[in-house]
Design a protein around this motif. Structure first.
Motif, mmCIF file in Angstrom:
data_model
loop_
_atom_site.group_PDB
_atom_site.id
_atom_site.type_symbol
_atom_site.label_atom_id
_atom_site.label_comp_id
_atom_site.label_asym_id
_atom_site.label_seq_id
_atom_site.Cartn_x
_atom_site.Cartn_y
_atom_site.Cartn_z
ATOM 1 N N LEU A 1 -14.764 -6.501 -1.369
ATOM 2 C CA LEU A 1 -13.640 -6.963 -1.321
ATOM 3 C C LEU A 1 -12.898 -7.562 -0.209
ATOM 4 O O LEU A 1 -12.335 -8.152 -0.134
ATOM 5 N N ARG A 2 -13.260 -6.689 0.787
ATOM 6 C CA ARG A 2 -12.857 -6.883 2.222
ATOM 7 C C ARG A 2 -13.207 -8.278 2.578
ATOM 8 O O ARG A 2 -12.224 -9.001 3.393
ATOM 9 N N ALA B 1 -11.936 -0.518 4.224
ATOM 10 C CA ALA B 1 -10.528 -0.109 3.651
ATOM 11 C C ALA B 1 -9.497 -0.078 4.728
ATOM 12 O O ALA B 1 -9.577 0.636 5.762
ATOM 13 N N ASP B 2 -8.509 -0.496 4.436
ATOM 14 C CA ASP B 2 -7.293 -0.375 5.365
ATOM 15 C C ASP B 2 -6.577 0.837 4.933
ATOM 16 O O ASP B 2 -5.698 1.660 6.035
ATOM 17 N N ILE B 3 -6.546 1.178 3.818
ATOM 18 C CA ILE B 3 -5.468 2.426 3.124
ATOM 19 C C ILE B 3 -6.677 3.143 2.569
ATOM 20 O O ILE B 3 -7.604 2.565 1.716
ATOM 21 N N ILE B 4 -6.350 4.621 2.705
ATOM 22 C CA ILE B 4 -7.255 5.590 1.942
ATOM 23 C C ILE B 4 -6.660 6.323 1.489
ATOM 24 O O ILE B 4 -5.687 7.148 1.796
ATOM 25 N N LEU B 5 -6.671 6.530 -0.086
ATOM 26 C CA LEU B 5 -6.084 7.851 -0.725
ATOM 27 C C LEU B 5 -6.855 9.032 -0.713
ATOM 28 O O LEU B 5 -8.176 8.749 -1.094
ATOM 29 N N THR B 6 -6.569 10.063 -0.267
ATOM 30 C CA THR B 6 -7.227 11.210 -0.013
ATOM 31 C C THR B 6 -6.523 12.441 -0.125
ATOM 32 O O THR B 6 -5.629 12.677 0.501
ATOM 33 N N TYR B 7 -7.536 13.474 -0.872
ATOM 34 C CA TYR B 7 -6.792 14.839 -0.985
ATOM 35 C C TYR B 7 -7.112 15.484 0.311
ATOM 36 O O TYR B 7 -6.442 16.691 0.570
ATOM 37 N N PHE B 8 -7.842 14.986 1.398
ATOM 38 C CA PHE B 8 -7.912 15.722 2.809
ATOM 39 C C PHE B 8 -7.058 15.042 3.488
ATOM 40 O O PHE B 8 -6.855 15.477 5.022
ATOM 41 N N ALA B 9 -5.891 14.217 2.935
ATOM 42 C CA ALA B 9 -4.919 13.352 4.184
ATOM 43 C C ALA B 9 -4.312 14.421 5.241
ATOM 44 O O ALA B 9 -4.404 14.256 6.300
ATOM 45 N N PRO C 1 -4.352 -6.353 1.978
ATOM 46 C CA PRO C 1 -5.138 -5.280 2.381
ATOM 47 C C PRO C 1 -5.606 -4.605 1.001
ATOM 48 O O PRO C 1 -5.546 -4.666 -0.143
ATOM 49 N N VAL C 2 -6.803 -3.796 1.331
ATOM 50 C CA VAL C 2 -7.582 -2.990 0.642
ATOM 51 C C VAL C 2 -7.607 -1.584 0.867
ATOM 52 O O VAL C 2 -7.620 -1.009 1.885
ATOM 53 N N ALA C 3 -7.210 -0.912 -0.563
ATOM 54 C CA ALA C 3 -7.188 0.491 -0.381
ATOM 55 C C ALA C 3 -8.337 0.991 -1.141
ATOM 56 O O ALA C 3 -9.158 0.270 -1.930
#
Ligand code: PBG
Length: 325
Positions: free
Chosen positions: A260-261, A307-315, A267-269
């Motif tokens: 995708l990038r 990835a430009d953006i990362i959704l993570t529970y570790f944030a 922007p790619v999340a």
């Protein structure tokens, strides 16, 4: 040895390694997913150690902590009481519902926080599917009409970004039109562009009690075998007006992130999902893996893939480490 070229020269000290490092993570890359429920107390989530179903008060406090660590964005996932779940998922556009109240509370306490919401019916639908169900079939167009009401409701409450995770066809264009018609042309759409029918969502469904009551999600979420199809979804989402495109899960789909990038200027999340989180948590619990090191390496891999953006529970944990470095 007569070796004029020695790649190890670029690894000889921490300083040189830092100088030639190709990928940098920063707290601003992260979006923190937050679970909430309509109760006064915060509740530990059994299927996701270290995660909590927050009360509104706890939610506001947690978002404040994230902000203080440099994480500018959160995404909300509500656990809805069984009694409010219906065939038509009407609760999803109740302007007095849990999510709109949470958005307002977050925005009052932290006006600069970016609040992203999940657009899908599974928490509200008695069938536990992302769309409306009729005779075992997930209805596309009828579902989109409800998703539009949900998105307009969230935007009205002050959400900054709506993130459709439902995988219905044509939903990005429909959401854009509905938002614009309601005067919300500034609200962004972060589309779950390539969301795979993954077994890695198991712990999340445990956290929300949102597992499908019957069948699976394979008629709408993508086949894990397919990469070209992710580009097809990307082209559609771009044409329909998505502002950000997402790949989910992240770790097992790094090639899709990279694809995708390469194919978009958007922007790619990427979403490091509950099962990815749980694997690291449980393998570290007994000391088999070093949790911090593996967490950072997994996030670095996702960023390196594109990835430009990362959704993570570790944030929050990752941001703490990055700030101490
Ligand atoms: C549902 C939704 C899911 C996740 C985010 N939104 C689960 C699903 O599609 O079944 C999963 C996130 C995770 O596993 O961390 N709309």
């Amino acid at each position: 040895m007569d070796l004029p070229i020695r790649a190890r020269r670029n690894r000889k000290s921490a300083g040189v390694r830092a100088l030639v490092r190709e990928t940098l993570l920063c707290p601003g890359d992260f979006v923190l997913p937050l679970f909430l429920h309509d109760k006064e107390v915060d509740e530990a989530i059994e299927s996701m150690p270290g995660c909590t179903r927050w009360s509104l008060e706890g939610l506001v406090k947690e978002a404040g902590e994230a902000l203080a660590l440099g994480i500018s964005s959160v995404v909300l996932f509500p656990a809805i009481e069984e009694g409010l779940k219906t065939k038509g998922a009407e609760e999803c556009y109740n302007s007095q519902g849990l999510v709109p109240r949470a958005i307002k509370a977050l925005k009052v306490a932290h006006p600069e926080l970016i609040v992203m919401t999940d657009i899908a019916l599974d928490p509200y639908n008695e069938d536990g599917h992302d769309g409306l169900v009729e005779n075992g079939e997930i209805l596309n167009d009828e579902t989109i009409a409800v998703l539009c009401q949900q998105a307009v409701c969230h935007a009205g409450a002050g959400a900054d970004i709506v993130a459709p995770s439902d995988m219905m066809d044509g939903r990005v264009a429909a959401l854009r039109e509905a938002l614009d018609e309601a005067g919300h042309e500034k609200i962004s759409i972060c589309s779950y562009t390539a969301k795979y029918a993954s077994a890695f969502y198991g712990p999340f469904r445990g956290a929300l009690g949102s597992a499908p009551k019957a069948g699976d999600k394979k008629t709408y979420q993508m086949d894990p075998a397919n990469k070209r199809e992710a580009v097809r979804e990307l082209l559609l989402d771009e044409e329909e007006g998505a502002d950000i495109v997402m790949v989910k899960p992240a770790g097992p789909y790094l090639d899709v992130i990279s694809e995708l990038r390469d194919h978009t200027t958007l922007p790619v999340a990427a979403y490091q999902v509950s099962g990815e989180y749980l694997m690291i948590k449980s393998a570290s619990a007994d000391g088999w893996l070093n949790e911090e090191a593996v967490m950072m390496e997994s996030l670095m891999g996702i960023k390196r893939a594109g990835a430009d953006i990362i959704l993570t529970y570790f944030a929050k944990d990752a941001a703490r480490i990055l700030r101490a470095e």
